[in-house]
Design an enzyme around this catalytic site. Sequence first.
Site, short mmCIF file in Angstrom:
data_model
loop_
_atom_site.label_atom_id
_atom_site.label_comp_id
_atom_site.label_asym_id
_atom_site.label_seq_id
_atom_site.Cartn_x
_atom_site.Cartn_y
_atom_site.Cartn_z
N GLU A 212 1.04 -1.00 0.15
CA GLU A 212 -0.03 0.11 -0.04
C GLU A 212 0.71 1.19 -0.06
O GLU A 212 2.08 1.16 0.71
CB GLU A 212 -0.88 0.03 1.37
CG GLU A 212 -1.88 -0.99 1.24
CD GLU A 212 -1.79 -2.08 1.92
OE1 GLU A 212 -2.13 -3.38 1.69
OE2 GLU A 212 -0.53 -2.22 2.55
N TYR B 266 7.43 2.08 -8.16
CA TYR B 266 6.59 0.87 -8.12
C TYR B 266 6.28 0.21 -9.43
O TYR B 266 6.40 -0.94 -9.99
CB TYR B 266 5.49 0.68 -6.94
CG TYR B 266 6.12 1.02 -5.70
CD1 TYR B 266 7.17 0.48 -5.16
CD2 TYR B 266 5.07 1.74 -4.90
CE1 TYR B 266 7.48 0.66 -3.86
CE2 TYR B 266 5.48 2.03 -3.50
CZ TYR B 266 6.80 1.53 -3.13
OH TYR B 266 7.29 1.90 -1.75
#
Length: 144
Positions: free
Chosen positions: A104, A116
């Site tokens: 998260e 990411y």
Amino acid sequence: MITIREMEIDDISEVAAIEDSLFSMPWGEVGFFSFLMREDTLFLVAEEEGTIVGYCGVVMVLDEGDITNVAVLSNRQGRGIGRQLVQALIQKTEERGVVHLHLEVRESNQRAIALYESLAFEKAGLRKNYYEAPVENGLIMNRG
């Protein structure tokens, strides 16, 4: 030069200081210690000239891993250290049989989201009001 290695007990105070400087709800030294004692976790540190400048961690269950934290000192951000940490974490978890990674990230943290995504994580959902201080949605990202 940056060296990535597994976190050791002696690293906890430096890592906790980084955590405290970056997060509104930081883990304390006891939190890091209890995670390091577990066999299902892996924490890495980035070290530069004997000083820890970043860290990351993952909790693993079977072939899945949940990335808990990725953090780099504010004055060292933007130099690729976070990328090195996550790449090393991916490699080491794959060596341990992890196929799927989850994390998260604050919805507003565009720099982390871009990192990411560049490492093959994909947006998978949203956790409403996941973060506190300030309250913010958590973007769920998965790899593999």
